[in-house]
Design an enzyme around this catalytic site. Structure first.
Site, mmCIF file in Angstrom:
data_model
loop_
_atom_site.group_PDB
_atom_site.id
_atom_site.type_symbol
_atom_site.label_atom_id
_atom_site.label_comp_id
_atom_site.label_asym_id
_atom_site.label_seq_id
_atom_site.Cartn_x
_atom_site.Cartn_y
_atom_site.Cartn_z
ATOM 1 N N LYS A 77 48.543 36.167 -91.114
ATOM 2 C CA LYS A 77 47.191 36.717 -91.313
ATOM 3 C C LYS A 77 47.096 37.461 -92.652
ATOM 4 O O LYS A 77 46.131 37.279 -93.405
ATOM 5 C CB LYS A 77 46.852 37.669 -90.158
ATOM 6 C CG LYS A 77 45.406 38.115 -90.175
ATOM 7 C CD LYS A 77 45.142 39.223 -89.193
ATOM 8 C CE LYS A 77 44.847 38.705 -87.808
ATOM 9 N NZ LYS A 77 44.642 39.807 -86.842
ATOM 10 N N THR A 87 38.904 51.053 -79.480
ATOM 11 C CA THR A 87 38.291 51.625 -78.283
ATOM 12 C C THR A 87 39.395 51.994 -77.311
ATOM 13 O O THR A 87 40.148 51.135 -76.864
ATOM 14 C CB THR A 87 37.346 50.599 -77.642
ATOM 15 O OG1 THR A 87 36.371 50.270 -78.614
ATOM 16 C CG2 THR A 87 36.663 51.163 -76.418
ATOM 17 N N CYS A 124 34.273 43.023 -75.945
ATOM 18 C CA CYS A 124 34.035 44.464 -75.753
ATOM 19 C C CYS A 124 33.491 44.819 -74.374
ATOM 20 O O CYS A 124 34.159 45.514 -73.609
ATOM 21 C CB CYS A 124 33.092 44.967 -76.829
ATOM 22 S SG CYS A 124 33.718 44.636 -78.474
ATOM 23 N N ARG A 149 35.950 34.863 -76.726
ATOM 24 C CA ARG A 149 36.528 35.746 -75.713
ATOM 25 C C ARG A 149 35.486 36.119 -74.646
ATOM 26 O O ARG A 149 34.400 36.564 -74.972
ATOM 27 C CB ARG A 149 37.105 37.012 -76.379
ATOM 28 C CG ARG A 149 38.414 36.709 -77.098
ATOM 29 C CD ARG A 149 38.922 37.889 -77.856
ATOM 30 N NE ARG A 149 38.099 38.202 -79.012
ATOM 31 C CZ ARG A 149 38.319 39.239 -79.820
ATOM 32 N NH1 ARG A 149 39.304 40.061 -79.574
ATOM 33 N NH2 ARG A 149 37.532 39.446 -80.863
HETATM 34 C C1 UGA Z 1 29.205 45.434 -78.627
HETATM 35 C C2 UGA Z 1 28.285 46.618 -78.962
HETATM 36 O O1 UGA Z 1 26.942 46.161 -79.127
HETATM 37 C C3 UGA Z 1 28.756 47.310 -80.255
HETATM 38 O O2 UGA Z 1 27.950 48.451 -80.497
HETATM 39 C C4 UGA Z 1 30.208 47.746 -80.082
HETATM 40 O O3 UGA Z 1 30.722 48.351 -81.263
HETATM 41 C C5 UGA Z 1 31.044 46.537 -79.756
HETATM 42 O O4 UGA Z 1 30.548 45.907 -78.546
HETATM 43 C C6 UGA Z 1 32.475 46.994 -79.560
HETATM 44 O O5 UGA Z 1 32.752 47.752 -78.629
HETATM 45 O O6 UGA Z 1 33.336 46.692 -80.421
HETATM 46 P P1 UGA Z 1 29.404 42.875 -79.434
HETATM 47 O O7 UGA Z 1 30.398 42.695 -78.324
HETATM 48 O O8 UGA Z 1 29.716 42.348 -80.770
HETATM 49 O O9 UGA Z 1 29.078 44.455 -79.651
HETATM 50 O O10 UGA Z 1 28.072 42.140 -78.967
HETATM 51 P P2 UGA Z 1 26.618 42.531 -78.449
HETATM 52 O O11 UGA Z 1 25.625 42.110 -79.451
HETATM 53 O O12 UGA Z 1 26.558 43.909 -77.974
HETATM 54 O O13 UGA Z 1 26.511 41.534 -77.191
HETATM 55 C C7 UGA Z 1 27.409 41.602 -76.102
HETATM 56 C C8 UGA Z 1 27.046 40.583 -75.044
HETATM 57 O O14 UGA Z 1 25.838 40.947 -74.392
HETATM 58 C C9 UGA Z 1 26.816 39.177 -75.564
HETATM 59 O O15 UGA Z 1 27.385 38.245 -74.683
HETATM 60 C C10 UGA Z 1 25.312 39.044 -75.606
HETATM 61 O O16 UGA Z 1 24.872 37.709 -75.501
HETATM 62 C C11 UGA Z 1 24.931 39.848 -74.385
HETATM 63 N N1 UGA Z 1 23.551 40.383 -74.432
HETATM 64 C C12 UGA Z 1 23.188 41.281 -75.382
HETATM 65 C C13 UGA Z 1 22.640 39.979 -73.464
HETATM 66 O O17 UGA Z 1 22.954 39.173 -72.566
HETATM 67 N N2 UGA Z 1 21.377 40.496 -73.507
HETATM 68 C C14 UGA Z 1 20.985 41.391 -74.440
HETATM 69 O O18 UGA Z 1 19.810 41.826 -74.404
HETATM 70 C C15 UGA Z 1 21.906 41.783 -75.407
#
Ligand code: UGA
Length: 440
Positions: free
Chosen positions: A35, A121, A268, A335
């Site tokens: 990497k 985290t 996450c 994931r």
């Molecule tokens: C999430 C958090 O939004 C970040 O703030 C945080 O830093 C991150 O986890 C982390 O802990 O590292 P992420 O996992 O990249 O970020 O993605 P999100 O955009 O939050 O979406 C998570 C999941 O929820 C996805 O599968 C998405 O499709 C789903 N989702 C999101 C829904 O089903 N409905 C929604 O309205 C929003």
């Protein structure tokens, strides 16, 4: 400032590159030699919009460097971010082996004041454990600037980056949370983030750790809440999109994260919700609300599968085309993608799966078997009995469904992301099923 970032995974890499972008000299560390070699050639091993351009720029002007040696990085830096992986153990708890290893390696090398900042985290209490590990392993005498100065500090600085918009999120934070136990640690962290002029929340380490747990769990709760409403909509004939709109205008609620779908996935939310439930249990509190958030999320996938079974009637030997595999748009990350459970359940019943995703195919190949991958949605649709939309990629909005319809065997679409919420697919003759649109 000279800063080290240990762990060049998703969080570490974005943090390192963005810290260079706001003016710091950054050295990024990872034990994975392959990497580091790739990164030194200015190639990003993940798909994250905007990251590669910044990587190229700051490698070139030498504000950003990569190494496999924690020792080298520790010696050269005042602040050291720990951003290594914290995978889940079988019981849902976070496995902190990597965090402990890094803390120990820093301790045996450091010979001057360092601020060690947890960015991964981690369960509340990890800061205290890092501090103890470092103290137990200190090998050198720390030269103190003033008598009574602390030899080192530990701080917490959780990240709130979303995959797919992580660079934007870093550069435009809603807030920067710092958990500190000394004025010196606070001063250093304030200086690091000063160029962003962010809203700062300054607190102790445990509260900072809890802010991260609580934020992710609350967002997961919002998603499960709207998914539960979607179930009711389907049963009594409401439209979840309108319900979310109507709720969202209330400033106390907000429209964000009220998109019903096939459930949340990614690296996450599923892991963090599990870890918070475990942490609460260990502290003596039964977090029933969060357990139900997790149950609703699992049920959302099962009910989508049941809908497909119901409408297809016989699943065995049916050809199912899957549009979108990644856990969400703008990432190649597979994931905990809902697509995995949904595809595997349909395969178990004998369905034949064809799939298309703009970015995630290479990662999908590592977790899914017996899939015919197609080069675009049009090739995918050939002879399909139905299509599933499992990721809300923007490019799917422009698909010519009149063309698609001609090559399909049966014209059924299951839209697991409510991407085509207007009536356009119905208008051109598809049997269209969204989530919570009142059709069941
Ligand atoms: C999430 C958090 O939004 C970040 O703030 C945080 O830093 C991150 O986890 C982390 O802990 O590292 P992420 O996992 O990249 O970020 O993605 P999100 O955009 O939050 O979406 C998570 C999941 O929820 C996805 O599968 C998405 O499709 C789903 N989702 C999101 C829904 O089903 N409905 C929604 O309205 C929003």
């Amino acid at each position: 400032m000279n800063i080290a970032v240990v762990g060049s995974g998703y969080v570490g890499l974005v943090t390192g590159v963005c810290l260079a972008h706001i003016g710091h000299d950054v050295i990024c560390v990872d034990i994975d030699e392959a990497k580091i070699k790739t990164l030194k050639q200015a190639k990003v091993p993940i798909y994250e919009p905007g990251l590669e351009d910044l990587l190229k720029k700051y490698l070139k002007n030498k504000r950003l460097r990569f190494t496999t040696s924690i020792k080298e990085a520790t010696k050269e830096s005042t602040a050291i971010f720990i951003a290594v992986g914290t995978p889940s153990k079988k019981n849902g708890e976070a496995d902190l082996t990597y965090v402990e290893n890094v803390a120990r390696e820093i301790a045996v090398t450091m010979d001057s004041y360092k601020l060690i900042i947890e960015k991964s985290t981690v369960p509340a209490d990890t800061g205290r454990r890092i501090e103890r590990t470092i103290r137990l392993n200190l090998k050198n005498k720390i030269k103190q600037e003033k008598k009574g100065d602390r030899e080192f500090d530990v701080a917490s600085n959780p990240e709130f980056l979303r995959e797919g918009s992580a660079v934007h999120d870093f550069m435009n934070p809603d807030r920067v949370v710092i958990g500190v136990e000394s004025k010196k640690a606070e001063k250093i962290l304030r200086e690091i983030y000063k160029p962003l002029k962010p809203k700062m929340v300054v607190t102790n380490i445990k509260s900072a750790e809890l802010i991260k747990h609580a934020s992710n769990s609350f967002l997961a709760t919002k998603i499960s809440f709207i998914n539960a409403i979607a179930q009711i909509c389907d049963h009594i004939g409401g439209d979840v999109l309108k319900v979310a709109e109507g709720m969202g205008y209330d400033k106390r609620i907000g429209r964000a994260f009220l998109n019903a779908g096939v459930g949340y996935g990614g690296s996450c939310f599923p892991k963090d919700v599990d870890a918070f439930i475990r942490l609460s249990e260990k502290s003596g509190y039964n977090f029933r609300l969060l357990k139900e958030v997790r149950n609703v999320n699992e049920e959302q996938k099962s009910s989508f599968i049941r809908l497909i079974e119901d409408k297809l009637w016989i699943v065995k030997n049916k050809v199912i085309g899957v549009l979108g595999l990644a856990f969400k748009a703008d990432t190649d990350d597979m994931r905990n993608a809902p697509s995995i459970d949904i595809i595997q359940a349909l395969q178990a019943e004998g369905a034949k799966i064809r799939a298309y995703d703009p970015q995630a195919v290479n990662n999908a190949k590592k977790v899914l078997e017996d899939i015919i991958y197609c080069k675009d949605p049009y090739e995918l649709a050939k002879d399909c009995d139905c299509l599933l939309i499992l990721t809300e990629w923007d490019e799917f909005k422009d698909i010519d469904f009149t063309k698609i319809k001609k090559s399909m065997k049966q014209d059924i679409i299951f839209d697991g992301r409510n991407l085509y919420s207007d009536n356009r697919l119905g208008d051109i003759g598809f049997e269209y099923h969204g989530i919570g649109r009142g059709q069941v």
